[in-house]
Design a protein around this motif. Structure first.
Motif, short mmCIF file in Angstrom:
data_model
loop_
_atom_site.label_atom_id
_atom_site.label_comp_id
_atom_site.label_asym_id
_atom_site.label_seq_id
_atom_site.Cartn_x
_atom_site.Cartn_y
_atom_site.Cartn_z
N LEU A 80 2.73 8.30 -7.36
CA LEU A 80 3.27 9.25 -6.74
C LEU A 80 1.93 10.20 -6.01
O LEU A 80 2.21 10.83 -4.98
CB LEU A 80 3.94 10.44 -7.79
N ALA A 81 0.97 10.30 -6.76
CA ALA A 81 -0.35 10.89 -6.21
C ALA A 81 -0.76 10.11 -4.98
O ALA A 81 -1.29 10.81 -4.20
CB ALA A 81 -1.49 10.80 -7.45
N ALA A 82 -0.67 8.96 -4.95
CA ALA A 82 -0.95 8.14 -3.87
C ALA A 82 -0.18 8.41 -2.81
O ALA A 82 -0.46 8.59 -1.53
CB ALA A 82 -1.15 6.70 -3.99
N LYS A 83 1.11 8.33 -2.85
CA LYS A 83 2.11 8.54 -1.80
C LYS A 83 1.91 9.96 -1.10
O LYS A 83 2.26 10.33 -0.09
CB LYS A 83 3.54 8.63 -2.33
N ALA A 84 1.43 10.95 -2.05
CA ALA A 84 1.43 12.38 -1.66
C ALA A 84 0.37 12.40 -0.49
O ALA A 84 0.39 13.40 0.42
CB ALA A 84 0.96 13.32 -2.73
N ILE A 85 -0.50 11.49 -0.53
CA ILE A 85 -1.61 11.56 0.86
C ILE A 85 -1.54 10.59 1.62
O ILE A 85 -2.49 10.32 2.39
CB ILE A 85 -3.13 11.57 -0.08
N THR A 86 -0.45 9.72 1.56
CA THR A 86 0.17 8.67 2.61
C THR A 86 1.12 9.00 3.41
O THR A 86 2.10 9.37 2.83
CB THR A 86 -0.11 7.26 1.67
N VAL A 102 0.67 -1.30 0.01
CA VAL A 102 -0.01 -0.05 -0.17
C VAL A 102 0.92 1.31 0.10
O VAL A 102 0.64 2.20 -0.60
CB VAL A 102 -0.99 0.02 1.23
N ALA A 103 1.97 1.02 0.84
CA ALA A 103 2.99 2.41 0.79
C ALA A 103 3.66 2.53 -0.38
O ALA A 103 4.45 3.48 -0.46
CB ALA A 103 3.96 2.30 2.15
N GLY A 104 3.76 1.49 -1.23
CA GLY A 104 4.62 1.61 -2.51
C GLY A 104 5.80 1.13 -2.32
O GLY A 104 6.88 1.47 -3.09
N PRO A 158 -1.02 13.88 5.93
CA PRO A 158 -1.42 12.80 5.20
C PRO A 158 -2.88 12.50 5.50
O PRO A 158 -3.37 12.63 6.64
CB PRO A 158 -0.58 11.63 5.76
N GLN A 159 -3.45 12.23 4.41
CA GLN A 159 -5.10 11.84 4.57
C GLN A 159 -5.00 10.12 5.28
O GLN A 159 -5.95 9.91 6.08
CB GLN A 159 -5.87 11.88 3.13
N LEU A 160 -3.99 9.43 4.83
CA LEU A 160 -4.00 8.11 5.51
C LEU A 160 -2.58 8.01 6.04
O LEU A 160 -1.66 7.99 5.41
CB LEU A 160 -4.30 7.09 4.18
N LEU A 161 -2.70 7.51 7.25
CA LEU A 161 -1.44 7.05 8.16
C LEU A 161 -1.23 5.48 8.45
O LEU A 161 -2.40 5.19 8.99
CB LEU A 161 -1.37 8.13 9.26
N ILE A 162 -0.16 5.14 7.94
CA ILE A 162 -0.17 3.51 8.08
C ILE A 162 1.02 3.30 8.84
O ILE A 162 2.12 3.88 8.62
CB ILE A 162 0.20 2.88 6.74
N LEU A 163 0.53 2.65 9.97
CA LEU A 163 1.75 2.48 11.03
C LEU A 163 1.99 0.95 11.25
O LEU A 163 1.11 0.18 11.45
CB LEU A 163 1.53 2.98 12.45
N ASP A 164 3.20 0.60 11.32
CA ASP A 164 3.43 -1.01 11.37
C ASP A 164 4.05 -1.05 12.75
O ASP A 164 5.22 -0.64 12.88
CB ASP A 164 4.39 -1.34 10.25
#
Lengths: 463, 255
Positions: B77-83, B54-56, B158-164
């Motif tokens: 790049l567009a996806a990463k800009a908001i993640t 998801v994070a690329g 970011p609109q979406l924050l992913i934390l592992d």
């Protein structure tokens, strides 16, 4: 893929070692009935080589001590195990001695041992001499590291050790090049040997011990090996407290906590290139040992310059300077680009950022250019005093050569932790060869261009 | 005229990834915007691999990933800009200070320098890092490094924050401040996805929970919905988790 590559490297290494051993056996067979006279000059040479080896090994032992103290991470386990601290220290010291002697062992023993076995047992003395030097260097290297760490802290000890090692390597290399270059002019090395021999250095007294031990004098072997063992065991006995405190300091005092007090707004940049440059520049200047090593790479180009400036060379000075300019630029830009790529602590951060990899690469290449620019500009300025057109040609070729060398490093470099960077330098062999080729092609082009321009200008003046 | 339904924060369809063996096998997952979603699963279940894709950071073998409607595979790049991605090992540079690190991250996201500097000041104060803003990260504790990395993840809004595994190795106080920071993001309308082995955290914090195993989504819903589907009403998330992910262990317990 990686495993296959490592396997192939091991096989090639083993084959080379076998070939080296076969060469040693052939030499031994050829010399089996030939008496080997030990001339005084040989003893002087053994003294010189022993001093150089001791210096090299001590510098390597300092680096090994720092890794043992601050990087390896197994000391916590060893110190928590029911083993006396002195045993831990001696085991580590033995490891350092073994590591620093490894290269010399690999190079010397396959030749010396067969020769010694087949009719020249006195040469076993060279093995004893090598062991003595390694043991003494390990003890001295650790003692120096701990002393510096106690006096000025573990961070400074690490930096000083790395810079010293680089300096020693560079100085020995440069010295050998100067000697061999001077020798071609007038036998300076022979004159030096004659002088040392006349003074009795290397043949008599204490300075004669390495030469005597190396060729099997039992008393000299006992004295040297005994002295080295005394140093080694003495270091183990006396340094354990310093070793323990050095290890403990390493985990608590390696970071810098002095605030810079800078205004935060000035750190932020709108352009990606500036942000990347700022980061790379800060990382470089905060790692002086690494920066120093890179600049010291220029020392290893000395032979090319000696050849270019040698007596009887018909090339005009601007053409040689043009070649030197491209050489320096390609080496430095390549080195800085290699550093920017291969010492990237957070490749994942760059991968998740909304920036194309090519953009990051270009930004890193520009950062490498900017860092190398102050050095790369010096020679074109010098050329401009004689031929401004030649200076422009040099600048263009310098930029092209630097860009090509940097590009090679960007494409071949693999990211990894910055703290492990020094150990991974051998991975850039292909890139190193390519960047040297680039330097020769673009440097040759620059030299040719400047030479033609100089000749044309000369003809105009003449007419 | 009817309003179109809001875009999900994350929509995954048929995601597949094989390394030596299949790790993700046709995963479907949809996470609505504005919630804290906990992705749980045993070791090797494929949680981190999924989120890395998801994070690329990894390319899937098959499937689609949309982040707020943006095709993350076609327009990364567009996806990463908001993640933002925050792994368990903080992505830091030891020899940079927190402020310098934030400046670099802001440069990567091409933020306006003035705005970024203001955000950096705000985040450093909020995460209690202001006093250490000029100190190099190399001497920081794991918790402090994680907070610096969190500031880096939040600075570009970011609109979406992913934390592992964001709370692994943190002491109670550090863990509390990270949890507070995540809850504040959700309260501000952002979407947060976390993976964690600390089931209590998921139980207390998550709006919805997804349980992944064998590369597929085994169960998904609120805590009550999960209990209901697993037949563990009134029991803890741990009981529910074990029953859903390890039927054999459940059988042994039952015996």
């Amino acid at each position: 893929m990686r495993g296959a590559g490592a396997g192939a490297t091991q096989i090639i290494g083993a084959l080379l070692a076998l070939a080296w051993l076969a060469l040693g056996c052939t030499i031994a067979w050829a010399l089996r009935d030939t008496p080997l006279p030990i001339l005084p000059e040989v003893r002087v040479a053994v003294l010189g080589i022993s001093i150089a080896a001791l210096t090299f090994m001590t510098a390597q032992a300092m680096i090994g001590s720092q890794r043992t103290l601050y990087e390896n991470g197994d000391l916590a386990l060893l110190f928590s195990a029911p083993i006396p601290e002195r045993t831990v220290l001696l085991a580590k010291l033995l490891g350092i001695a073994g590591t620093i002697a490894l290269t010399y062992t690999m190079l010397l023993l396959p030749i010396i041992v067969p020769v010694a076995i087949l009719g020249h047992p006195r040469l076993f003395g060279l093995v004893a001499l090598l062991a003595a030097i390694a043991l003494a260097a390990a003890a001295i290297g650790l003692a120096l590291t701990l002393t510096i760490a106690t006096l000025i802290g573990p961070r400074a000890a690490r930096t000083v050790g790395q810079i010293l090692a680089a300096l020693v390597g560079g100085a020995v290399f440069l010295g050998s090049q100067l000697l061999s270059h001077a020798d071609r002019r007038g036998g300076a090395t022979i004159a030096l040997f004659e002088r040392l021999r006349a003074d009795g250095l290397g043949t008599e007294g204490l300075s004669g011990l390495p030469g005597q031990a190396g060729f099997g004098d039992p008393l000299a072997i006992v004295l040297l090996l005994g002295g080295a063992l005394f140093l080694f065991v003495g270091a183990g006995a006396t340094l354990q407290r310093l070793f323990l405190s050095g290890y403990q300091d390493g985990s608590t005092r390696l970071s810098r906590s002095k605030p810079t007090g800078r205004a935060s707004g000035r750190l932020f940049h709108a352009r990606l290139t500036r942000a990347v440059f700022a980061k790379e520049w800060r990382l470089l200047v905060r790692d002086p040992a690494l920066a120093f090593q890179i600049v010291l790479r220029l020392v290893y180009m000395a032979p090319l310059l000696f050849v270019a400036f040698g007596r009887g060379n018909a090339l005009p000075v601007p053409a040689v300077l043009a070649f030197g300019s491209v050489l320096i630029a390609s080496q430095l830009v390549g080195s800085f680009a290699w550093l920017a790529v291969s010492a990237e602590d957070s490749p994942d951060l760059l991968a998740v950022a909304p920036v194309a990899k090519d953009e990051i690469d270009v930004a890193k290449l520009l950062a490498a250019f900017a860092m190398a620019a102050p050095f790369a500009m010096l020679l074109p300025i010098a050329i401009a005093l004689q031929t401004p057109v030649g200076a422009v040609i040099t600048l263009i070729m310098t930029a092209l050569g630097g860009a090509a060398a940097g590009f090679v490093e960007l494409k071949l470099g693999k990211p990894g932790q910055r703290r492990t960077f020094a150990r991974r330098r051998s991975g850039g062999f292909v890139a190193g060869i390519l960047s040297l080729l680039i330097a020769v092609v673009f440097g040759g082009g620059a030299a040719l261009g400047v030479w033609l321009v100089s000749g044309f200008t000369g003809m105009l003046r003449f007419s | 005229m009817t309003d179109s339904p809001p875009l999900p924060a994350l929509r995954i369809r048929g995601l597949a990834k094989t390394f030596d063996k299949p790790v993700i096998a046709g995963l479907d997952l949809e996470i609505a915007a504005g919630q804290l979603y906990a992705l749980l699963g045993p070791n090797g279940a494929g949680k981190t691999t999924t989120l890395r894709m998801v994070a690329g950071l990894a390319k899937p073998d098959a499937g689609t990933i949309h982040i707020f409607g943006v095709d993350a595979l076609r327009d990364p790049l567009a996806a990463k800009a908001i993640t933002a991605w925050l792994p368990d090992e903080a992505m830091l540079y030891d020899k940079l200070s927190p402020l310098e690190y934030l400046a670099f991250v802001a440069g990567l996201w091409r933020m306006d320098p003035q705005y970024a500097a203001g955000e950096a000041d705000r985040l450093l104060h909020w995460l209690d890092l202001w006093e250490q803003r000029d100190t190099r990260c190399e001497g920081f504790s794991r918790g402090m490094k994680q907070k610096v990395a969190l500031a880096g993840a939040l600075i570009h809004d970011p609109q979406l924050l992913i934390l592992d595994e964001p709370l692994t190795g943190l002491d109670a106080s550090m863990a509390r401040s990270v949890k507070d920071a995540l809850r504040a993001q959700v309260d501000a309308g952002k979407t947060v996805i976390v993976t964690t082995h600390i089931l209590e955290v998921a139980e207390r914090m998550a709006d919805r929970i997804g349980i992944i195993g064998g590369g597929k989504l085994l169960a998904e819903g609120t805590l009550d919905e999960l209990r209901e589907s697993a037949g563990t009403a009134g029991m803890t998330l741990e009981d529910t988790f074990i029953r859903l992910t390890d039927p054999a262990a459940h059988a042994v317990t039952a015996i």
